[in-house]
Design an enzyme around this catalytic site. Structure first.
Site, PDB file in Angstrom:
ATOM      1  N   GLY A 165       0.832  -1.194   0.000  1.00 10.22           N
ATOM      2  CA  GLY A 165       0.000   0.000   0.000  1.00 10.22           C
ATOM      3  C   GLY A 165       0.869   1.247   0.000  1.00 10.22           C
ATOM      4  O   GLY A 165       1.986   1.246  -0.517  1.00 10.22           O
ATOM      5  N   GLU A 166       0.345   2.330   0.554  1.00 11.49           N
ATOM      6  CA  GLU A 166       1.022   3.632   0.634  1.00 11.49           C
ATOM      7  C   GLU A 166       1.142   4.329  -0.720  1.00 11.49           C
ATOM      8  O   GLU A 166       1.560   5.477  -0.789  1.00 11.49           O
ATOM      9  CB  GLU A 166       2.429   3.513   1.246  1.00 11.49           C
ATOM     10  CG  GLU A 166       2.471   2.944   2.641  1.00 11.49           C
ATOM     11  CD  GLU A 166       3.899   2.830   3.182  1.00 11.49           C
ATOM     12  OE1 GLU A 166       4.832   3.397   2.566  1.00 11.49           O
ATOM     13  OE2 GLU A 166       4.076   2.148   4.208  1.00 11.49           O
TER      14      GLU A 166
END
Length: 357
Positions: free
Chosen positions: A318-319
């Site tokens: 993610g991120e």
């Protein structure tokens, strides 16, 4: 229902010109594969051929906590969300490192982190500027948000997209940070695609089989609660989304309204994009999928949006990290279309230019 202005499609004439130029570059037709398709898409989004190389790419990480973590659906404790918001803001996270290599800026926004803003003294002031609440509700048992909070989070995403575009962003990447958010993302995707939990739930941050069973049960319960709202994207976000997901959806939809290309990351951002396509039909023409997540729900969402991921590196962080790694590939696609010579310019014989056999 929150109204978005109509989404106009990318420029078909620029796309046709880019395809024609691709066919006259010094290479066999189609030999650059997906790079050719990506370059045509960029030209269409920019409305010109050759397209411009990206000059201001912005990654916006939307952070939020989720009450569903109380069901023990994650391998990590909830306090990690706030700690990682600080880490991203300080420049120490994976997304910061990968964005530097890709030539992109990073911004993190607290939408619903479950700590007082005063407990984050090391975080820049604007990180908390759009916060809607402290943590979203447990979607397996209660609504994630109130109606007013849902609208506020959607509007925050729209406003952030406008801020970035008005500041000169020519490509946007939505990122996410929040323990428990793969459970929420899976519930949204399963609701919108009519998929049974057992076929949609993955192992997220690395849960064991018992954790997977708890996560599947939580998604099942959320889907039961969401049954009346599957055709109402705003109500669905209220019921089994969260402030971060509502903001992500508003961000993705508004990027399309503003005719700005957007590179999706993995499960969370693509779940939000699936909602955003319901909010602003046609928005998906302005998006591309940066990478393929191992989460089964991500493949479901990409299929529903008719998007082919650029990379498949088994990334599941993610991120915005998968999209950040895909960004140099997108830049390469643009550079090839812009900088390569045509057969005529290079004095190279093209297909069919030689003597008849």
């Amino acid at each position: 229902m929150m109204d978005f202005p109509p989404v106009s499609p990318p420029d078909a004439a620029a796309a046709a010109a880019a395809r024609t130029r691709q066919d006259r570059l010094t290479k066999p037709t189609g030999s650059l594969g997906l790079l050719e398709d990506l370059s045509v898409w960029v030209a269409a989004c920019q409305g010109q051929c050759p397209p411009r190389q990206f000059e201001r790419v912005r990654i916006v990480v939307f952070a939020g906590d989720h009450g569903v973590t109380r069901e023990r659906v994650s391998a990590y404790p909830p306090e990690v969300t706030a700690q990682m918001v600080t880490n991203i803001d300080r420049g120490g996270a994976a997304i910061n490192a990968l964005a530097t290599i890709a030539g992109a800026g990073v911004r993190v926004v607290d939408m619903a982190v479950d700590v007082p803003a005063s407990d984050s003294p090391a975080v820049s002031k604007d990180v908390h500027a759009y916060r809607v609440r402290r943590g979203s509700g447990d979607i397996s048992r209660e609504d994630a948000l109130t109606p007013a909070e849902t609208v506020a989070a959607l509007q925050a995403g729209r406003d952030i997209a406008d801020d970035e575009v008005d500041a000169g962003a020519d490509l946007l990447i939505p990122g996410d940070m929040g323990i428990g958010n793969t459970t929420v993302a899976t519930a949204l995707i399963a609701a919108l695609t009519g998929t049974e939990p057992i076929d949609a739930v993955g192992y997220g941050t690395g849960i064991d089989d018992a954790g997977w069973a708890r996560k599947t049960a939580a998604v099942r319960d959320a889907l039961f609660r969401a049954r009346p709202y599957r055709t109402d994207p705003v109500a669905l976000l209220r019921c089994c989304g969260g402030a971060d997901f509502a903001a992500l959806a508003g961000f993705c939809a508004q990027a399309a309204v503003r005719r700005t290309p957007l590179l999706l990351d993995g499960l969370a951002s693509t779940a939000a994009a699936l909602v955003a396509e319901r909010l602003a039909p046609g928005a998906r023409a302005w998006w591309r999928a940066g990478h393929r997540s191992p989460e089964p729900a991500h493949a479901l969402a990409c299929s529903a949006l008719d998007l082919t991921p650029i990379l498949d590196l088994r990334m599941r962080l993610g991120e915005g990290t998968g999209a950040a790694v895909a960004l140099p590939v997108l830049r390469a696609a643009v550079e090839a279309l812009v900088s390569m010579s045509t057969f005529d310019e290079a004095g190279v014989s093209g297909p069919g230019d030689g003597p008849a056999g």
